[in-house]
Design a protein around this motif. Structure first.
Motif, PDB file in Angstrom:
ATOM      1  N   ASP A 282       6.743  -9.777  51.080  1.00  0.00           N
ATOM      2  CA  ASP A 282       6.462  -9.562  49.468  1.00  0.00           C
ATOM      3  C   ASP A 282       5.345 -10.564  49.266  1.00  0.00           C
ATOM      4  OD1 ASP A 282       8.803  -8.030  48.676  1.00  0.00           O
ATOM      5  OD2 ASP A 282      10.043  -9.754  49.413  1.00  0.00           O
ATOM      6  N   TYR A 283       4.927 -11.240  49.949  1.00  0.00           N
ATOM      7  CA  TYR A 283       3.667 -12.221  49.782  1.00  0.00           C
ATOM      8  C   TYR A 283       3.017 -12.006  50.783  1.00  0.00           C
ATOM      9  CZ  TYR A 283       7.620 -15.018  50.944  1.00  0.00           C
ATOM     10  OH  TYR A 283       8.718 -15.630  51.464  1.00  0.00           O
ATOM     11  N   PRO A 284       2.242 -11.284  51.426  1.00  0.00           N
ATOM     12  CA  PRO A 284       1.455 -11.349  52.524  1.00  0.00           C
ATOM     13  C   PRO A 284       0.032 -11.828  52.400  1.00  0.00           C
ATOM     14  CG  PRO A 284       1.368  -8.973  51.798  1.00  0.00           C
ATOM     15  CD  PRO A 284       2.266  -9.799  50.891  1.00  0.00           C
ATOM     16  N   ASP A 285      -0.705 -12.225  53.384  1.00  0.00           N
ATOM     17  CA  ASP A 285      -1.993 -12.387  53.602  1.00  0.00           C
ATOM     18  C   ASP A 285      -2.332 -13.833  52.857  1.00  0.00           C
ATOM     19  OD1 ASP A 285      -2.539 -10.107  54.955  1.00  0.00           O
ATOM     20  OD2 ASP A 285      -2.758  -9.031  52.785  1.00  0.00           O
ATOM     21  N   PHE A 286      -1.480 -14.586  52.697  1.00  0.00           N
ATOM     22  CA  PHE A 286      -1.713 -16.145  52.045  1.00  0.00           C
ATOM     23  C   PHE A 286      -1.497 -17.218  52.985  1.00  0.00           C
ATOM     24  CE2 PHE A 286      -1.427 -13.274  48.305  1.00  0.00           C
ATOM     25  CZ  PHE A 286      -2.593 -13.687  47.652  1.00  0.00           C
ATOM     26  N   GLY A 287      -1.303 -16.944  54.466  1.00  0.00           N
ATOM     27  CA  GLY A 287      -0.838 -17.911  55.260  1.00  0.00           C
ATOM     28  C   GLY A 287       0.528 -18.580  55.167  1.00  0.00           C
ATOM     29  N   PRO A 288       0.503 -19.693  55.649  1.00  0.00           N
ATOM     30  CA  PRO A 288       1.909 -20.719  56.014  1.00  0.00           C
ATOM     31  C   PRO A 288       2.397 -20.945  54.412  1.00  0.00           C
ATOM     32  CG  PRO A 288       0.493 -21.339  57.617  1.00  0.00           C
ATOM     33  CD  PRO A 288      -0.305 -20.517  56.987  1.00  0.00           C
ATOM     34  N   LEU A 289       1.638 -20.978  53.450  1.00  0.00           N
ATOM     35  CA  LEU A 289       2.061 -21.294  52.092  1.00  0.00           C
ATOM     36  C   LEU A 289       2.122 -20.245  51.194  1.00  0.00           C
ATOM     37  CD1 LEU A 289       0.368 -24.823  51.711  1.00  0.00           C
ATOM     38  CD2 LEU A 289       2.639 -24.287  53.014  1.00  0.00           C
ATOM     39  N   SER A 290       2.080 -18.972  51.697  1.00  0.00           N
ATOM     40  CA  SER A 290       2.158 -17.818  50.799  1.00  0.00           C
ATOM     41  C   SER A 290       3.322 -17.760  49.810  1.00  0.00           C
ATOM     42  CB  SER A 290       2.204 -16.483  51.466  1.00  0.00           C
ATOM     43  OG  SER A 290       3.078 -16.410  52.710  1.00  0.00           O
ATOM     44  N   GLY A 291       4.542 -18.167  50.529  1.00  0.00           N
ATOM     45  CA  GLY A 291       5.704 -18.308  49.619  1.00  0.00           C
ATOM     46  C   GLY A 291       5.704 -19.400  48.487  1.00  0.00           C
ATOM     47  N   VAL A 292       5.216 -20.347  48.789  1.00  0.00           N
ATOM     48  CA  VAL A 292       4.610 -21.454  47.704  1.00  0.00           C
ATOM     49  C   VAL A 292       3.812 -20.832  46.735  1.00  0.00           C
ATOM     50  CG1 VAL A 292       3.566 -23.410  47.042  1.00  0.00           C
ATOM     51  CG2 VAL A 292       4.789 -23.282  49.183  1.00  0.00           C
ATOM     52  N   SER A 293       2.786 -20.063  46.948  1.00  0.00           N
ATOM     53  CA  SER A 293       2.094 -19.305  46.007  1.00  0.00           C
ATOM     54  C   SER A 293       2.793 -18.189  45.166  1.00  0.00           C
ATOM     55  CB  SER A 293       0.745 -18.381  46.558  1.00  0.00           C
ATOM     56  OG  SER A 293       0.027 -19.473  47.229  1.00  0.00           O
ATOM     57  N   PHE A 294       3.712 -17.632  45.789  1.00  0.00           N
ATOM     58  CA  PHE A 294       4.646 -16.689  45.257  1.00  0.00           C
ATOM     59  C   PHE A 294       5.546 -17.261  44.268  1.00  0.00           C
ATOM     60  CE2 PHE A 294       8.615 -14.073  44.998  1.00  0.00           C
ATOM     61  CZ  PHE A 294       8.101 -12.865  44.697  1.00  0.00           C
ATOM     62  N   GLN A 295       6.178 -18.611  44.683  1.00  0.00           N
ATOM     63  CA  GLN A 295       6.760 -19.239  43.648  1.00  0.00           C
ATOM     64  C   GLN A 295       6.364 -19.719  42.456  1.00  0.00           C
ATOM     65  OE1 GLN A 295       8.135 -22.411  46.252  1.00  0.00           O
ATOM     66  NE2 GLN A 295      10.293 -21.844  46.305  1.00  0.00           N
ATOM     67  N   ARG A 296       4.895 -20.199  42.599  1.00  0.00           N
ATOM     68  CA  ARG A 296       4.017 -20.795  41.481  1.00  0.00           C
ATOM     69  C   ARG A 296       3.802 -19.672  40.652  1.00  0.00           C
ATOM     70  NH1 ARG A 296       0.339 -24.938  45.115  1.00  0.00           N
ATOM     71  NH2 ARG A 296       1.173 -26.970  44.207  1.00  0.00           N
ATOM     72  N   SER A 297       3.534 -18.548  41.163  1.00  0.00           N
ATOM     73  CA  SER A 297       3.070 -17.416  40.135  1.00  0.00           C
ATOM     74  C   SER A 297       4.113 -16.745  39.311  1.00  0.00           C
ATOM     75  CB  SER A 297       2.450 -16.241  40.875  1.00  0.00           C
ATOM     76  OG  SER A 297       3.615 -15.581  41.741  1.00  0.00           O
ATOM     77  N   LEU A 298       5.355 -16.894  39.613  1.00  0.00           N
ATOM     78  CA  LEU A 298       6.678 -16.811  39.053  1.00  0.00           C
ATOM     79  C   LEU A 298       7.024 -17.783  38.108  1.00  0.00           C
ATOM     80  CD1 LEU A 298       9.188 -15.276  41.581  1.00  0.00           C
ATOM     81  CD2 LEU A 298       8.203 -13.926  39.657  1.00  0.00           C
ATOM     82  N   GLU A 299       6.778 -19.227  38.373  1.00  0.00           N
ATOM     83  CA  GLU A 299       6.980 -20.218  37.348  1.00  0.00           C
ATOM     84  C   GLU A 299       6.178 -20.427  36.402  1.00  0.00           C
ATOM     85  OE1 GLU A 299       7.483 -23.824  40.158  1.00  0.00           O
ATOM     86  OE2 GLU A 299       9.052 -22.712  41.310  1.00  0.00           O
ATOM     87  N   SER A 300       4.814 -20.171  36.803  1.00  0.00           N
ATOM     88  CA  SER A 300       3.849 -20.049  35.714  1.00  0.00           C
ATOM     89  C   SER A 300       3.899 -19.106  34.715  1.00  0.00           C
ATOM     90  CB  SER A 300       2.270 -19.806  36.406  1.00  0.00           C
ATOM     91  OG  SER A 300       1.348 -19.416  35.280  1.00  0.00           O
ATOM     92  N   ALA A 301       4.385 -17.825  35.152  1.00  0.00           N
ATOM     93  CA  ALA A 301       4.849 -16.924  34.190  1.00  0.00           C
ATOM     94  C   ALA A 301       5.869 -17.125  33.451  1.00  0.00           C
ATOM     95  CB  ALA A 301       4.833 -15.339  34.970  1.00  0.00           C
ATOM     96  N   THR A 302       6.936 -17.928  33.856  1.00  0.00           N
ATOM     97  CA  THR A 302       8.056 -18.253  33.309  1.00  0.00           C
ATOM     98  C   THR A 302       7.872 -19.329  32.067  1.00  0.00           C
ATOM     99  OG1 THR A 302       9.361 -17.682  35.204  1.00  0.00           O
ATOM    100  CG2 THR A 302      10.371 -19.167  33.460  1.00  0.00           C
ATOM    101  N   PHE A 303       6.983 -20.229  32.404  1.00  0.00           N
ATOM    102  CA  PHE A 303       6.378 -21.155  31.359  1.00  0.00           C
ATOM    103  C   PHE A 303       5.882 -20.608  30.462  1.00  0.00           C
ATOM    104  CE2 PHE A 303       3.502 -24.433  29.771  1.00  0.00           C
ATOM    105  CZ  PHE A 303       4.398 -25.304  29.523  1.00  0.00           C
ATOM    106  N   ARG A 304       5.035 -19.578  30.533  1.00  0.00           N
ATOM    107  CA  ARG A 304       4.267 -18.971  29.548  1.00  0.00           C
ATOM    108  C   ARG A 304       5.370 -17.988  28.581  1.00  0.00           C
ATOM    109  NH1 ARG A 304       0.594 -17.825  33.672  1.00  0.00           N
ATOM    110  NH2 ARG A 304       1.170 -15.523  33.631  1.00  0.00           N
ATOM    111  N   LEU A 305       6.291 -17.373  29.233  1.00  0.00           N
ATOM    112  CA  LEU A 305       6.940 -16.608  28.667  1.00  0.00           C
ATOM    113  C   LEU A 305       8.077 -17.328  27.515  1.00  0.00           C
ATOM    114  CD1 LEU A 305       7.834 -13.559  28.780  1.00  0.00           C
ATOM    115  CD2 LEU A 305       9.804 -14.316  30.460  1.00  0.00           C
ATOM    116  N   GLY A 306       8.445 -18.764  27.829  1.00  0.00           N
ATOM    117  CA  GLY A 306       9.258 -19.360  27.056  1.00  0.00           C
ATOM    118  C   GLY A 306       8.318 -20.475  26.264  1.00  0.00           C
ATOM    119  N   GLY A 307       7.087 -20.590  26.511  1.00  0.00           N
ATOM    120  CA  GLY A 307       6.189 -21.548  26.024  1.00  0.00           C
ATOM    121  C   GLY A 307       6.755 -22.819  26.014  1.00  0.00           C
ATOM    122  N   GLY A 308       7.083 -23.189  27.375  1.00  0.00           N
ATOM    123  CA  GLY A 308       7.544 -24.251  27.891  1.00  0.00           C
ATOM    124  C   GLY A 308       8.997 -24.578  27.871  1.00  0.00           C
ATOM    125  N   ALA A 309       9.578 -23.753  27.081  1.00  0.00           N
ATOM    126  CA  ALA A 309      11.176 -23.886  27.098  1.00  0.00           C
ATOM    127  C   ALA A 309      11.770 -22.707  28.110  1.00  0.00           C
ATOM    128  CB  ALA A 309      11.881 -23.612  25.536  1.00  0.00           C
TER     129      ALA A 309
END
Length: 529
Positions: free
Chosen positions: A374-401
């Motif tokens: 689900d998160y290829p081609d980003f090396g050993p920390l590709s799962g971290v990048s996947f987490q961060r993308s979801l968490e960044s979108a979630t922060f924007r969605l709730g305006g920090g809440a």
């Protein structure tokens, strides 16, 4: 000792009822029982009209072996308790004290055993003590600024300090580590019943007092804690670890470094990767917290007996789109949904309960498995990048809440505008939003499929007014740091350990992995002189 299995009693039984049942099972008089203890207590709720406690008991009489041989019963046997034994130390000499990075369950229990055996460990913790950390977390939940070094993920006790404090594990251990962990907890203030309950828990309110008491015991035995001391670099010479850097300022020499950094130490993962420490991306799971009225869960699990029993829990599994696993995770009876963020402009949630589990809502994460595909081609920390993308979108969605949505609106892909028959219970501000926009198609469909299947197991689980909160992304580490059978990395002296290194999944399994790591160090070295 005589062990009695499958001893069943009604949920309203008394101590006298238990003693009478033990005597009946052994066909002796109550007066012949010298002592007894509960080894395990579980609840059999399959028949709602006849819910029973099921016990494993160890009893002592003057004639244990004679009684067992007379009974010829497969649920009664003679047993000799075998307490946990820390191994005899190795022959290597420690010129420097061992260092443990992280004071979560893995680091704490590794330190406990090493200190008890005379190894004088130094524990580095990037966050603050439990008391000071609690102040930072509560201030953040009230609308204050996030402290990236002192939050729900970082600080004394690790992420488990702000959770339900669940102590059950699927790890099978014949060496008594499981029992030893529970005994250490009770010795330092946890309720004694955690030693025998099938699904023991401590609760955030008690755990936050127990952890500092364990720390004080480690200090009395020669350990040293350095709070607000983050491991920021390591020194390697000829494939052997020689020192760690603290706060980008000072260096500390060591021959043994235990990496017990937890699943959220992303900057540490970056640093280790820069030193080419072998690691790989691993599977984990993401999803949403789901809240229901606790009364609904109680009635579903216990029927009319609900008023006589503690708040009910559940554990559910399903198969989602494309064969993905969907399951409930970190279920918190009578709990709260909490803002568990540890990075600025990123948002993740978790669940928390106090010992009494007495809030009006039940919550758990309903999560969907994801793999490196689900998160290829980003090396050993590709799962971290996947987490961060979801968490960044979630922060924007709730305006920090914490962004929330009713399940019915999630299904219909429309933004919720109000709660319905019950309200959310959160630690941290919440905001109604469109959570359905966070997921790609297969994850979204798998979540829906899981919810509908769970509704067939617990009536009302998929009710339209169930409250969803996002995002649950820290279910386990997205990284596995390689280690051999001796618990060391190919970088000698480096001991990846616990949940952050990819070898555990909860308080108990992390604590037991910390114990195994302490044993591995002791197998190589004598105590520190």
């Amino acid at each position: 000792m005589i062990q009695i299995q499958q001893l069943k009693l009604p949920i309203t039984h008394t101590k006298e009822d238990m003693e009478a049942k033990i005597a009946k099972q052994l066909r002796i008089n109550k007066e012949d029982i010298l002592s007894y203890r509960i080894v395990k207590q579980s609840l059999d709720a399959r028949k709602k009209k006849d819910i029973q406690y099921v016990y494993t008991i160890e009893a002592s009489t003057a004639k244990d072996q004679k009684i067992v041989s007379r009974l010829h019963c497969n649920t009664i046997r003679f047993t000799e308790p075998k307490p946990y034994q820390f191994p005899v130390s190795g022959s290597g000499i420690l010129s420097e004290r061992p260092v443990i990075a992280g004071s979560g369950p893995a680091g704490l229990f590794c330190a406990y055993l090493l200190a008890e055996a005379g190894y004088a460990p130094i524990i580095l913790e990037r966050g603050k003590t439990a008391k000071e950390r609690q102040k930072d977390v509560e201030q953040f939940w009230k609308g204050g600024k996030l402290n990236p070094e002192s939050n729900v993920s970082f600080g004394e006790g690790g992420a488990g300090t702000f959770s339900d404090g669940k102590l059950n594990t699927l790890v099978k251990d014949v060496c008594g580590r499981n029992r030893k962990v529970l005994e250490i907890f009770t010795k330092h203030g946890a309720p004694e019943q955690i030693c025998y309950e099938a699904k023991p828990h401590i609760g955030t309110d008690i755990l936050s007092k127990v952890i500092p008491a364990i720390r004080q015991e480690i200090i009395r035995n020669g350990g040293t804690f350095l709070f607000e001391h983050c491991m920021t670099d390591i020194r390697i010479q000829n494939g052997v670890l020689t020192a760690v850097e603290i706060n980008h300022e000072t260096w500390l020499d060591t021959q043994a470094l235990v990496l017990a950094v937890g699943h959220s130490a992303r900057d540490t993962f970056d640093m280790l990767l820069g030193h080419q420490v072998p690691m790989e991306a691993k599977s984990f799971a993401v999803g949403l917290r789901v809240e229901h009225p606790q009364e609904m869960i109680n009635h579903s699990q216990y029927g009319d007996a609900a008023a006589l029993l503690p708040p009910a829990a559940y554990k559910l599994t399903a198969s989602g789109t494309g064969g993905r696993g969907v399951y409930s995770f970190c279920m918190c009876p009578g709990g709260y949904v909490v803002n568990a963020s540890s990075e600025e402009n990123h948002l993740a949630v978790n669940g928390m309960s106090c010992y009494r589990r007495d809030s009006a809502n039940a919550n758990s994460a309903v999560i969907v498995s994801v793999t490196p595909k689900d998160y290829p081609d980003f090396g050993p920390l590709s799962g971290v990048s996947f987490q961060r993308s979801l968490e960044s979108a979630t922060f924007r969605l709730g305006g920090g809440a914490i962004p929330q949505q009713l399940y019915g609106d999630f299904k219909r892909r429309q933004r919720s505008t109000s709660y319905s028959t019950f309200s959310s219970l959160t630690k941290g501000a919440a905001q109604l939003a469109s959570l359905h926009t966070l997921f790609q198609k297969e994850l979204y469909e798998s979540f829906l499929s899981g919810m509908e299947q769970f509704g067939g197991k617990i009536p009302g689980f998929d009710r339209d007014d169930a409250i969803l909160s996002g995002i649950e992304s820290r279910t386990s580490s997205p990284v596995r740091i390689h280690r051999g059978e001796d618990f060391q990395s190919s970088i000698r002296g480096l001991y990846p350990c616990g949940e952050g290194a990819g070898y555990a999944g909860g308080i108990m399994s992390a604590a037991m992995d910390g114990m195994k790591t302490a044993e591995a160090i002791a197998a190589n070295y004598r105590p520190y002189a």
